[in-house]
Design an enzyme around this catalytic site. Sequence first.
Site, PDB file in Angstrom:
ATOM      1  CE  LYS A 199      -3.589  -2.087   2.966  1.00  0.00           C
ATOM      2  NZ  LYS A 199      -4.780  -1.987   2.110  1.00  0.00           N
ATOM      3  NE  ARG A 221     -10.501 -10.809  -1.265  1.00  0.00           N
ATOM      4  CZ  ARG A 221     -10.933  -9.984  -2.213  1.00  0.00           C
ATOM      5  NH1 ARG A 221     -11.266 -10.458  -3.409  1.00  0.00           N
ATOM      6  NH2 ARG A 221     -11.040  -8.691  -1.974  1.00  0.00           N
TER       7      ARG A 221
END
EC number: 3.4.11.23
Length: 428
Positions: free
Chosen positions: A207, A281
Site C-alpha cells: 500500500k 478473504r
Amino acid sequence: MTEAMKITLSTQPADGRWGEKATWSINNDGIALHLNGKDDLGLIQRAARKIDGMGIKHVALSGEGWNTDRAWAFWAGYKGPKGQRQVEWPSLDDAQRSELDNRLTIIDWVRDTINAPAEELGPEQLAQRAVDLLCGVAGEKISYRITKGEDLREQGYLGLHTVGRGSERPPVLLALDYNPTGDKEAPVYACLVGKGITFDSGGYSIKQSAFMDSMKSDMGGAATITGALAFAITRGLNKRVKLYLCCADNLISGNAFKLGDIIHYRNGKTVEVMNTDAEGRLVLADGLIDASAQKPELIIDAATLTGAAKTALGNDYHALFSFDDALANRLLASAQAENEAFWRLPLAEFHRNQLPSNFADLNNTGSAAYPAGASTAAGFLSHFVENYHQGWLHIDCSATYRKSAVEQWSAGATGLGVRTIANLLTAE
C-alpha cells in the site's frame, strides 16, 4: 476536579439570537440541546462532538428527557481517542442503566481495541483480549482454543498461515465456544467469523502510505463481531454460539507469501494469489470452513474487507451481502431497531464466477473485467460456506473506522454494528 457543565434537553427552539437553525445554546445553567423531533439522536451526537471540541471534559446530563439511547448518543459523539472525559449520567431505571453500562463496557472495548497501535496489539494480543472480554461477561460458559504459528500449517489452516507467516508475530486462530446450555452435544445456533489483520501493509502488493496509515484498524471486523457476541450475552443470549477470529499481520519479509502462490484449502478449493493486499478473504476462508462444519442455523462474518465497499457507501454504512433475502431483511430490521446504518449491496451467483485463475480454482482478486470488488470479494467467500444460499451473512465493515473527525464522530473507531449483530442473535 472541575465543576461539571450541565447538559439539558429542550423541545423549544433556541433563542433567536443563536440563529434559527441553532441546535444548542448556552444559558446560565449550562448548555441546552434543542431537539426538533427529526433526528434527535444525531443532533445530540453532533452537539456532543462540538462540546468536546470546546475543551469541556466534565459534563452532567441533567433534567428531563434523557434515556439510554439519548445518553448513548451523547457519549458516542463525546468520546475521543485521547484525553480523559467525565460524564455524570442522568437518572435511569435499572434496566436502562444496565443497558447503558453494558454499552459503555463492551462498545468502548471495541473502539479502544481498534484504536490500539499495531505495536501493542498483535495477533496473540487480539485473541487474548477477546478471550478476556468474553470470559468476563460469560465466565464458565466460555471455552476456547488458540492455535498459532506452525501448528496452523500442520492442521491445514493454510490461508491464515500463508498470510501471517511473513511476520515475526505468528498468526493465530481463536476458536471460542459460548455454550450456556451446559450440554456438550447442544446444537450450535450461530457461528461468527472475524477478520483480525492486526496490521496490513499490503504485503508485496504494498500500500501507499496514505492507505497504510490506518491499517492498525484492519482487525475491526474481529473486534466488532467479538463485541457483538459479548453484548448479546448481556442481553440474555441463551443459545450456543461459536466464534472464530482469524488473526495475523500482513507484512513483507523473506518468508512472506508472493504473487502466484497457490493455497490449498481443507475444503478442496485452490486459490491463486494475484494480490497480497487481498489477504482478508484468504484468512476468513479458514474460519468459514470451520463454521460450516458446525452446521449452524446462522453464519455471520465481519471484515474490513474492501475499499470498494467504502467507495460505494463511505464510512456511514456497513455493507451487507447475502443470498438469503429473508435473513438479510432480518439483519436490516435489527439495524433499524438499533439506529445503526447498514446497506445491502448486490451478491449474485455470477459474482462467484468472476475470479478466474489459469492455475487454480479461484483467483483471490477480480480482474479489470470484473470491477465490482466488494461483490466479488463476497462471492469469493461463498466458496467456503457449505450452504451459502441460506443462513449466511457477510458484513463488509466500511463504517468501523474514520481516519479523521467529522461532525458526529472523532477520528478512530466507531463501534457501529455491535448492537445490530447482537440484536439479530437475540431476536426470537
